[in-house]
Design an enzyme around this catalytic site. Structure first.
Site, PDB file in Angstrom:
ATOM      1  CB  ILE A  19     -38.203 -12.899 -44.135  1.00  0.00           C
ATOM      2  CG1 ILE A  19     -38.829 -12.942 -42.727  1.00  0.00           C
ATOM      3  CG2 ILE A  19     -37.489 -11.577 -44.370  1.00  0.00           C
ATOM      4  CD1 ILE A  19     -37.826 -12.985 -41.591  1.00  0.00           C
ATOM      5  CG  LEU A  65     -28.313 -20.221 -51.862  1.00  0.00           C
ATOM      6  CD1 LEU A  65     -29.342 -19.479 -51.022  1.00  0.00           C
ATOM      7  CD2 LEU A  65     -27.567 -19.255 -52.771  1.00  0.00           C
ATOM      8  CB  SER A 141     -30.977 -13.900 -36.301  1.00  0.00           C
ATOM      9  OG  SER A 141     -31.674 -14.305 -35.140  1.00  0.00           O
ATOM     10  CD  GLN A 148     -33.102 -19.878 -30.469  1.00  0.00           C
ATOM     11  OE1 GLN A 148     -33.551 -18.974 -31.148  1.00  0.00           O
ATOM     12  NE2 GLN A 148     -33.007 -21.115 -30.905  1.00  0.00           N
ATOM     13  CE1 TYR A 154     -30.403 -18.643 -38.135  1.00  0.00           C
ATOM     14  CE2 TYR A 154     -30.764 -17.964 -35.862  1.00  0.00           C
ATOM     15  CZ  TYR A 154     -31.073 -17.866 -37.211  1.00  0.00           C
ATOM     16  OH  TYR A 154     -32.047 -16.990 -37.637  1.00  0.00           O
ATOM     17  CB  THR A 189     -42.353 -16.866 -41.414  1.00  0.00           C
ATOM     18  OG1 THR A 189     -41.835 -17.772 -40.416  1.00  0.00           O
ATOM     19  CG2 THR A 189     -41.530 -15.600 -41.411  1.00  0.00           C
TER      20      THR A 189
HETATM   21  P1  NAP Z   1     -38.129 -19.612 -44.218  1.00  0.00           P
HETATM   22  O1  NAP Z   1     -39.577 -19.295 -44.097  1.00  0.00           O
HETATM   23  O2  NAP Z   1     -37.671 -21.005 -43.919  1.00  0.00           O
HETATM   24  O3  NAP Z   1     -37.648 -19.216 -45.681  1.00  0.00           O
HETATM   25  C1  NAP Z   1     -36.314 -19.378 -46.052  1.00  0.00           C
HETATM   26  C2  NAP Z   1     -36.235 -19.582 -47.555  1.00  0.00           C
HETATM   27  O4  NAP Z   1     -34.851 -19.748 -47.887  1.00  0.00           O
HETATM   28  C3  NAP Z   1     -36.948 -20.843 -48.024  1.00  0.00           C
HETATM   29  O5  NAP Z   1     -37.527 -20.632 -49.281  1.00  0.00           O
HETATM   30  C4  NAP Z   1     -35.805 -21.854 -48.115  1.00  0.00           C
HETATM   31  O6  NAP Z   1     -36.020 -22.901 -49.045  1.00  0.00           O
HETATM   32  C5  NAP Z   1     -34.675 -20.960 -48.605  1.00  0.00           C
HETATM   33  N1  NAP Z   1     -33.383 -21.549 -48.298  1.00  0.00           N
HETATM   34  C6  NAP Z   1     -32.881 -21.813 -47.074  1.00  0.00           C
HETATM   35  N2  NAP Z   1     -31.672 -22.370 -47.181  1.00  0.00           N
HETATM   36  C7  NAP Z   1     -31.409 -22.472 -48.510  1.00  0.00           C
HETATM   37  C8  NAP Z   1     -30.326 -22.988 -49.262  1.00  0.00           C
HETATM   38  N3  NAP Z   1     -29.258 -23.546 -48.667  1.00  0.00           N
HETATM   39  N4  NAP Z   1     -30.367 -22.908 -50.593  1.00  0.00           N
HETATM   40  C9  NAP Z   1     -31.443 -22.375 -51.228  1.00  0.00           C
HETATM   41  N5  NAP Z   1     -32.517 -21.893 -50.565  1.00  0.00           N
HETATM   42  C10 NAP Z   1     -32.498 -21.935 -49.218  1.00  0.00           C
HETATM   43  O7  NAP Z   1     -37.251 -18.652 -43.243  1.00  0.00           O
HETATM   44  P2  NAP Z   1     -37.517 -17.138 -42.747  1.00  0.00           P
HETATM   45  O8  NAP Z   1     -38.085 -17.201 -41.385  1.00  0.00           O
HETATM   46  O9  NAP Z   1     -38.203 -16.373 -43.794  1.00  0.00           O
HETATM   47  O10 NAP Z   1     -35.988 -16.648 -42.596  1.00  0.00           O
HETATM   48  C11 NAP Z   1     -35.351 -15.808 -43.529  1.00  0.00           C
HETATM   49  C12 NAP Z   1     -34.141 -15.158 -42.854  1.00  0.00           C
HETATM   50  O11 NAP Z   1     -34.573 -14.446 -41.691  1.00  0.00           O
HETATM   51  C13 NAP Z   1     -33.103 -16.183 -42.375  1.00  0.00           C
HETATM   52  O12 NAP Z   1     -31.803 -15.697 -42.601  1.00  0.00           O
HETATM   53  C14 NAP Z   1     -33.382 -16.276 -40.867  1.00  0.00           C
HETATM   54  O13 NAP Z   1     -32.230 -16.629 -40.148  1.00  0.00           O
HETATM   55  C15 NAP Z   1     -33.808 -14.847 -40.574  1.00  0.00           C
HETATM   56  N6  NAP Z   1     -34.602 -14.716 -39.344  1.00  0.00           N
HETATM   57  C16 NAP Z   1     -35.931 -15.041 -39.289  1.00  0.00           C
HETATM   58  C17 NAP Z   1     -36.640 -14.871 -38.095  1.00  0.00           C
HETATM   59  C18 NAP Z   1     -38.111 -15.153 -37.985  1.00  0.00           C
HETATM   60  O14 NAP Z   1     -38.707 -14.844 -36.934  1.00  0.00           O
HETATM   61  N7  NAP Z   1     -38.754 -15.681 -38.995  1.00  0.00           N
HETATM   62  C19 NAP Z   1     -35.984 -14.412 -36.949  1.00  0.00           C
HETATM   63  C20 NAP Z   1     -34.629 -14.117 -37.032  1.00  0.00           C
HETATM   64  C21 NAP Z   1     -33.946 -14.252 -38.237  1.00  0.00           C
HETATM   65  P3  NAP Z   1     -36.563 -24.342 -48.569  1.00  0.00           P
HETATM   66  O15 NAP Z   1     -38.063 -24.202 -48.577  1.00  0.00           O
HETATM   67  O16 NAP Z   1     -36.032 -25.268 -49.599  1.00  0.00           O
HETATM   68  O17 NAP Z   1     -36.007 -24.598 -47.202  1.00  0.00           O
END
Ligand code: NAP
Length: 272
Positions: A19, A65, A141, A148, A154, A189
């Site tokens: 995202i 972070l 989320s 969940q 979380y 994603t």
């Molecule tokens: P993702 O594909 O795992 O991408 C997250 C990105 O953030 C990755 O590049 C990750 O790096 C980076 N990251 C995570 N923790 C970090 C840290 N401590 N320091 C630096 N970088 C960090 O996840 P996503 O699905 O896009 O999720 C993004 C947001 O949407 C999150 O807040 C998640 O809770 C929320 N969300 C997503 C969904 C969904 O359906 N996808 C649903 C509900 C909420 P690394 O590659 O190093 O891990």
């Protein structure tokens, strides 16, 4: 519609994939300048080079972070590079499954992965955001509303994100800084695809989840999420603050009958 984001400076956490990457691409398409703080140097530098070759800015800042010094460094480096911050997008997070049985230490670690850096980023960027009369977008989320199971850290973090969105909107209204949250439910994603790939029948699992999403029985796309973020960050949303906006095809709030593929879906209007 011209969103008026040309040359705005946007700091995004976790923008190298998923995202966050969609959010970065949407802001750059609007001619904004982006700083991206992420753990992986390879991905971040690749993205930076991709945009540099087009004469566009996607400045990479390496950092984990969970370390609040990395949050401060991200803000400082963004200011050194661009001289201002107009938009902060708190996006990085992970549904890490720290449940009731994991214990207090695991719970606190989960808060560090998902909540504490949201606060730290805003804390360190506060003066810059006041100066620019900027805005904050927090990615939350649906889990904080629906639960969940097995993921206390979380769920608590994302509940905290909603609470802080309202709290900061009140704090910062006198300074004309807007604060809003965007909440995904089921967004497609690469990580989601990888998780489903581990299941015995990934295709069947995907269509079962799709049936639970009322609007179109499909996942939300990264672009749909990102476009809401960009719109909320733009001056076209200039009187919107303290709002928690679900971009989820009705997943979180609609009557469950919407997801039943049978006569039951049209039953009950008179009986309510
Ligand atoms: P993702 O594909 O795992 O991408 C997250 C990105 O953030 C990755 O590049 C990750 O790096 C980076 N990251 C995570 N923790 C970090 C840290 N401590 N320091 C630096 N970088 C960090 O996840 P996503 O699905 O896009 O999720 C993004 C947001 O949407 C999150 O807040 C998640 O809770 C929320 N969300 C997503 C969904 C969904 O359906 N996808 C649903 C509900 C909420 P690394 O590659 O190093 O891990």
């Amino acid at each position: 519609m011209n969103l008026g984001l040309q040359d705005k400076v946007v700091l995004v956490t976790g923008g190298s994939k998923g995202i966050g990457l969609g959010i970065i691409r949407s802001f750059i398409a609007e001619e904004a300048k982006v700083a991206n703080v992420n753990r992986s140097e390879t991905e971040g530098k690749q993205l930076e080079a991709e945009y540099a070759s087009q004469g566009k800015e996607c400045f990479f800042i390496q950092g984990d972070l969970t370390d609040t010094d990395a949050c401060r460094n991200a803000v400082e480096q963004t200011l050194t590079r661009f001289g201002k911050i107009d938009v902060l997008v708190n996006n990085a997070g992970v549904n890490d499954g720290a449940g009731l049985d994991a214990g207090p230490e695991a719970f606190v670690e989960s808060l560090k992965r998902n909540l504490v850096h949201y606060y730290a980023m805003v804390h360190y960027a506060l003066d810059a955001l006041k100066e620019s009369k900027g805005c904050i977008i927090n990615i939350g989320s649906k889990v904080c509303e629906t639960g969940q199971g097995g993921t206390s850290g979380y769920a608590a973090s994302k509940g905290g994100v909603n609470g802080l969105t309202r709290e900061w909107a009140v704090d910062l209204a006198p300074k004309e800084v807007r604060v809003n949250a965007v909440l995904p439910a089921e967004t497609w994603t690469p990580l989601y695809e990888k998780c489903l790939a581990a299941m015995p029948d990934p295709g069947a699992a995907k269509s079962e989840i799709e049936q639970l999403i009322p609007l179109g029985h499909r996942f939300t796309t990264i672009e749909e999420l990102a476009d809401m973020v960009v719109f909320l960050a733009s001056p076209r949303s200039s009187h919107t603050t303290g709002q928690i906006i679900f971009v989820d095809g009705g997943y979180t709030h609609f009557d469950r009958k919407c997801t039943v593929p049978s006569d039951v879906s049209s039953f009950g209007a008179a009986a309510e």
